[in-house]
Motif scaffolding. Structure first.
Motif, PDB file in Angstrom:
ATOM      1  N   LEU A   8      39.683  52.417  59.989  1.00 55.96           N
ATOM      2  CA  LEU A   8      38.961  51.217  59.570  1.00 55.96           C
ATOM      3  C   LEU A   8      39.823  50.334  58.673  1.00 55.96           C
ATOM      4  N   VAL A   9      40.588  50.947  57.786  1.00 58.06           N
ATOM      5  CA  VAL A   9      41.450  50.175  56.887  1.00 58.06           C
ATOM      6  C   VAL A   9      42.520  49.436  57.671  1.00 58.06           C
ATOM      7  N   ASN A 133      40.742  47.584  49.712  1.00 60.46           N
ATOM      8  CA  ASN A 133      41.002  46.359  48.969  1.00 60.46           C
ATOM      9  C   ASN A 133      42.486  46.026  48.948  1.00 60.46           C
ATOM     10  N   ALA A 134      43.330  47.040  48.756  1.00 59.26           N
ATOM     11  CA  ALA A 134      44.773  46.812  48.732  1.00 59.26           C
ATOM     12  C   ALA A 134      45.282  46.353  50.094  1.00 59.26           C
ATOM     13  N   ALA A 135      44.773  46.974  51.164  1.00 61.52           N
ATOM     14  CA  ALA A 135      45.197  46.584  52.512  1.00 61.52           C
ATOM     15  C   ALA A 135      44.804  45.146  52.810  1.00 61.52           C
ATOM     16  N   LEU A 136      43.605  44.750  52.382  1.00 56.21           N
ATOM     17  CA  LEU A 136      43.161  43.376  52.614  1.00 56.21           C
ATOM     18  C   LEU A 136      43.995  42.386  51.797  1.00 56.21           C
ATOM     19  N   VAL A 251      47.536  44.154  42.930  1.00 54.99           N
ATOM     20  CA  VAL A 251      46.504  45.046  43.472  1.00 54.99           C
ATOM     21  C   VAL A 251      47.138  46.280  44.105  1.00 54.99           C
ATOM     22  N   VAL A 252      48.211  46.083  44.868  1.00 55.88           N
ATOM     23  CA  VAL A 252      48.876  47.213  45.526  1.00 55.88           C
ATOM     24  C   VAL A 252      49.571  48.096  44.492  1.00 55.88           C
ATOM     25  N   ALA A 253      50.295  47.479  43.560  1.00 55.98           N
ATOM     26  CA  ALA A 253      51.054  48.248  42.573  1.00 55.98           C
ATOM     27  C   ALA A 253      50.145  49.056  41.656  1.00 55.98           C
ATOM     28  N   ALA A 254      48.912  48.596  41.466  1.00 54.53           N
ATOM     29  CA  ALA A 254      47.994  49.277  40.546  1.00 54.53           C
ATOM     30  C   ALA A 254      47.268  50.448  41.183  1.00 54.53           C
ATOM     31  N   LEU A 308      39.852  47.568  39.307  1.00 56.55           N
ATOM     32  CA  LEU A 308      38.862  48.496  38.764  1.00 56.55           C
ATOM     33  C   LEU A 308      37.463  48.207  39.295  1.00 56.55           C
ATOM     34  N   VAL A 309      37.122  46.928  39.400  1.00 55.27           N
ATOM     35  CA  VAL A 309      35.765  46.563  39.826  1.00 55.27           C
ATOM     36  C   VAL A 309      35.542  46.889  41.295  1.00 55.27           C
ATOM     37  N   LEU A 310      36.422  46.402  42.164  1.00 56.31           N
ATOM     38  CA  LEU A 310      36.213  46.595  43.598  1.00 56.31           C
ATOM     39  C   LEU A 310      36.345  48.057  44.000  1.00 56.31           C
ATOM     40  N   GLY A 311      37.123  48.830  43.254  1.00 57.29           N
ATOM     41  CA  GLY A 311      37.230  50.240  43.568  1.00 57.29           C
ATOM     42  C   GLY A 311      35.959  51.018  43.281  1.00 57.29           C
TER      43      GLY A 311
END
Length: 426
Positions: A8-9, A133-136, A251-254, A308-311
């Motif tokens: 899915l990702v 979220n990171a993939a998007l 976003v990716v690095a975090a 943090l929020v979207l995760g």
């Protein structure tokens, strides 16, 4: 992560690579059909309004048709509508197909999010949704580059390419996702079957939905207001693309930080409050920034907060749902983005026009500060309900190992797996 999560990702990221046509819808309406900016804005708002029933329909159709069928239907519908926009020869046709696109646009989201939530245990939902979220974010950066190349040729081809990625994604998921099976009604706390799920009767969901709507408005105002702010402060508006790229890199690095023990062990409301606080600082920095480095610092801070929020939010909403009800709960929560998509173009431009960039970003930061304060004071008492006495956590099979795993209890938040019947069923 289980195989279905990766599928899915990856598919969603491929689809996102082509999702660059919508920002150019107003440009197409104005340039090709001579419509005023006001008319173009109203048609874009109509698209945003249409995504609200689309999200709700996605949650309901997932239970009626099955999740895979609903995903394929939504992606195919988007492709048909975008091809029709590319071929339209009148403003009326563009308006009709733009609304049709909105009605198909969100069908995909509730079943795909529910499949991710159900494929992993509660303790892994943060990482699963953060991975999505990171993939998007990465795919969105690539989408901007593709848009820059294709858009110079002909704006209509943006919609054609977007449609092709939708069809490719639909075909791939039709072939690789598990087949739909008849779904039994979930048992209620009293042991009876067949009770319908009513998300809007759940006060905890209302708390998450209210906060989610404000968060989505903030995110959309950043998208709408940042290029205009750069222009107003003597910088190049196109540098907003650099800032959005910096946000995606952040976003990716975090992502590895989410696995740190201190962060992973935070209760959900504490993690959300921390995320909103970081967004407050970053957006307040926009109010004071007058150079590109200053804007980059603000972008990095609010992007860390967004991680943090979207995760967390989708995992919390999925945990609030009764067994078999995650599609409906995620669909209900997700219409917050439809509301924000409709409202943000108006709020951002009006605040900029009437009061200036400083007020826009100070006000946006104040919204995030209010969200941070609301988590421990208002949200935590509602979502932190204890498990009713005498009930046991449900168990299920891990999709990869086949071993029994506890799926009814969120080890990080203490969300009850079995909610009082009045909160979720008629």
């Amino acid at each position: 992560m289980p195989r279905v999560v990766w599928l899915l990702v990856i598919a969603r990221a491929i689809n996102k690579l082509g999702a660059f046509s919508l920002p150019f819808l107003t440009v197409l309406i104005s340039s090709d059909f001579g419509a005023s900016v006001t008319t173009a804005g109203l048609l874009s708002a109509a698209f945003g309004l249409a995504t609200i029933p689309s999200r709700l329909a996605g949650g309901r159709l997932a239970g009626v048709l099955g999740r895979r069928r609903t995903i394929v239907l939504g992606l195919t519908g988007c492709a048909v509508a975008q091809l029709a926009i590319a071929a339209a020869d009148s403003l009326l046709q563009v308006a009709f197909f733009a609304i049709l696109l909105g009605l198909a646009f969100e069908l995909y989201e509730p079943p795909s999010q529910a499949m991710i939530a159900d494929a992993v245990g509660p303790a892994d939902r943060v990482r699963a949704f953060s991975l999505l979220n990171a993939a998007l974010a990465v795919a969105g950066t690539g989408a901007g580059l593709i848009a820059a190349a294709v858009g110079r040729w002909d704006l209509r081809w943006l919609f054609v390419v977007d449609a092709v990625t939708c069809l490719a994604c639909a075909l791939a998921l039709r072939l690789v996702l598990p087949a739909d099976h008849p779904r039994r009604h979930a048992a209620t706390a009293d042991g009876d079957r067949g009770a319908p799920v009513h998300p809007w009767r759940d006060r905890a969901l209302w708390a998450m939905f209210s906060c989610g709507t404000v968060f989505a408005l903030v995110a959309m105002q950043v998208m709408m207001g940042l290029p205009l702010t750069l222009a107003g402060r003597g910088l190049e508006p196109a540098d907003a693309g650099l800032l959005f790229t910096a946000s995606a890199v952040t976003v990716v690095a975090a992502q590895p930080a989410l696995r740190l023990r201190r962060i992973a062990a935070l209760p959900d409301t504490a993690a959300l409050a921390l995320g909103y606080a970081l967004m407050t600082v970053g957006l307040a920095g926009y109010a004071l920034a007058h150079s590109l480095p200053a804007f980059l610092i603000g972008t990095g801070l609010w992007s860390l907060g967004e991680v943090l929020v979207l995760g967390r939010v989708f995992g919390v909403v999925a945990a609030l749902a009764p067994p078999g009800g995650s599609d409906r709960y995620l669909a209900a929560y997700g219409i917050s983005w439809g509301i924000a998509t409709t409202a943000a173009p108006i709020t951002a431009t009006q605040l900029l026009d009437r009061f200036g960039a400083t007020v826009l970003w100070a006000g946006t930061a104040a919204l995030c500060l209010a969200l941070a304060a609301a988590q421990p004071l208002l949200v935590a008492p509602l979502i932190g309900r204890t498990r009713p006495a005498g009930t046991e956590p449900e168990t299920g099979k891990d999709t990869e190992t086949g071993k029994d795993t506890e799926t009814g209890k969120d080890m990080e938040t203490g969300l009850a797996a079995r909610r009082p019947r009045a909160a979720r069923a008629d």
